[in-house]
Scaffold this motif. Structure first.
Motif, PDB file in Angstrom:
ATOM      1  N   VAL A 373       4.321  -3.715   3.616  1.00  0.00           N
ATOM      2  CA  VAL A 373       3.339  -2.923   2.869  1.00  0.00           C
ATOM      3  C   VAL A 373       3.967  -2.333   1.609  1.00  0.00           C
ATOM      4  N   GLN A 374       5.227  -1.849   1.696  1.00  0.00           N
ATOM      5  CA  GLN A 374       5.885  -1.324   0.495  1.00  0.00           C
ATOM      6  C   GLN A 374       5.948  -2.396  -0.596  1.00  0.00           C
ATOM      7  N   ARG A 375       6.247  -3.626  -0.196  1.00  0.00           N
ATOM      8  CA  ARG A 375       6.346  -4.705  -1.197  1.00  0.00           C
ATOM      9  C   ARG A 375       4.973  -5.013  -1.807  1.00  0.00           C
ATOM     10  N   MET A 376       3.910  -4.902  -1.005  1.00  0.00           N
ATOM     11  CA  MET A 376       2.556  -5.057  -1.556  1.00  0.00           C
ATOM     12  C   MET A 376       2.271  -3.950  -2.577  1.00  0.00           C
ATOM     13  N   VAL A 377       2.670  -2.736  -2.251  1.00  0.00           N
ATOM     14  CA  VAL A 377       2.463  -1.588  -3.143  1.00  0.00           C
ATOM     15  C   VAL A 377       3.220  -1.793  -4.460  1.00  0.00           C
ATOM     16  N   ILE A 378       4.476  -2.231  -4.341  1.00  0.00           N
ATOM     17  CA  ILE A 378       5.299  -2.453  -5.534  1.00  0.00           C
ATOM     18  C   ILE A 378       4.688  -3.564  -6.396  1.00  0.00           C
TER      19      ILE A 378
END
Length: 384
Positions: A373-378
């Protein structure tokens, strides 16, 4: 992160806080860490020591009896506690997670009702967002709240709630308007004595065993109308804004546990002899230690940048917070795994702390938004 990255400088005060917390952690928390893990018991010694020193909730503003510490100071506290026991570091971290929605969005009356007890150490606060079927997809939650006269009535279940059985207060997200999706979610503050509220049994976990993780049950749970945080329908926005300010604290936990593992690995490899030499004399081992130290230092700086960015605001806060959390937690998993390797067979036993550190590190890649999810946000920040 671009040109307006959050610059920061560590002050003398920051260094003094690190020294003070490290001393408390070494003396009052580290001696119990193995027992806390083995017995899956709450680290009462840590709570007492942190509360006595005012390190249990440093972020709460002075207006509510708190220390009013900046975000970097709070990250340093969490990092230094996590260096000896990740479970204990969840005391300051979850107090921040649970209270930031109140600090950001609650009425002045509600802030005065909730925050002073946390600042004083009389109460702790947990955060209720996730459900069994609504983890990464938190907006699909099923917990409902309906207005009835001077009350809100909540029904549903929350899952994986950190420190649930030791908290007095809970910031809880619930659907108030099912037609509106994420814009139909509101935030509420629930007290453990509210009618219709119950905390479920503890989960049996891989790590952070000193931190009780439980479900929350709402069965016509009735709370005063003024316990809503902000306006109806703003709860999910508040939840997402909260994570911008709290993801760096997970990065800080990750940096702390990685540093603890590196410190242990350095001491052990210098002491342990094989083939007539200290294990630390072998270049293969030296390069592992060098890589561990480099990654930790990079992660630490990124965490402080994200914390500083939360103080100054700015369009890239979401991206830098997600980056700090994901990068630092990936580093923690690599470093703790390598530390176990450097201890050899001994590292796989409970005679040394590195196997606990490896188990504890794993959760930092999962909670407060999985690293996927963090990578999607980034990526969303990069591509918008």
């Amino acid at each position: 992160m671009g040109n307006n990255a959050g610059l920061y400088a560590l002050t003398d005060e920051h260094e003094a806080i690190r020294e003070a917390v490290r001393e408390i952690a070494e003396r009052e928390i580290a001696p119990w860490a193995a027992e806390v893990d083995a017995d899956s018991r709450y680290p009462v010694e840590a709570q007492k020591a942190l509360t006595a020193a005012g390190f249990h909730a440093t972020h709460i503003p002075e207006a509510y009896g708190g220390e009013g510490a900046d975000a970097i100071a709070t990250c340093i506290v969490i990092e230094e506690v996590a260096r000896v026991d990740v479970s204990a570091s969840l005391i300051p971290a979850v107090n921040k997670l649970g209270s930031v929605p109140v600090i950001l969005s609650a009425s002045e009356d509600l802030k005065q009702k909730v925050l002073p007890s946390i600042a004083a150490g009389d109460a702790m606060i947990s955060y209720g967002l996730s459900e069994r079927e609504a983890g990464s997809d938190a907006a699909s939650m099923r917990t409902r709240a309906r207005r009835e006269g001077d009350s809100w009535v909540l029904n549903g279940t929350k899952a994986w709630i950190t420190n649930a059985s030791v908290s007095e207060w809970f910031t809880v997200m619930a659907v108030t308007d099912p037609e509106k999706g994420a814009n139909g979610i509101s935030a509420f503050v629930v007290h453990r004595d509210d009618p219709g509220f119950a905390v479920g049994p503890k989960e049996k976990k891989m790590g952070i065993k000193g931190s009780p993780t439980c479900e929350l049950y709402f069965t016509d749970c009735t709370i005063p109308a003024d316990r809503i945080v902000g306006e109806p329908g703003t709860g999910f926005k508040t939840a997402l804004r909260t994570l911008d300010f709290t993801r760096p604290t997970i990065g800080a936990q990750a940096v702390g546990v990685a540093q603890g593992a590196l410190d242990a690995a350095i001491a052990y490899t210098k002491d342990r002899r094989q083939f007539g030499s200290a294990v630390s004399d072998f270049q293969g081992v030296q390069f592992m230690l060098a890589d561990m130290a480099m990654k930790i230092e990079a992660a630490r700086h990124l965490v402080y940048v994200a914390a500083a960015r939360g103080e100054t605001g700015g369009p890239d806060l979401t991206m830098v917070s997600a980056s700090a959390k994901a990068f630092a937690s990936d580093v923690a998993m690599q470093v703790t795994t390598d530390a176990v390797q450097l201890f050899g067979g001994a590292g796989y036993t409970q005679d040394f702390p590195v196997e606990r550190m490896m188990r504890d590190a794993k959760i930092t890649q999962i909670y407060e938004g999985t690293n996927q999810v963090q990578r999607m946000v980034i990526a969303r920040s990069l591509l918008k």
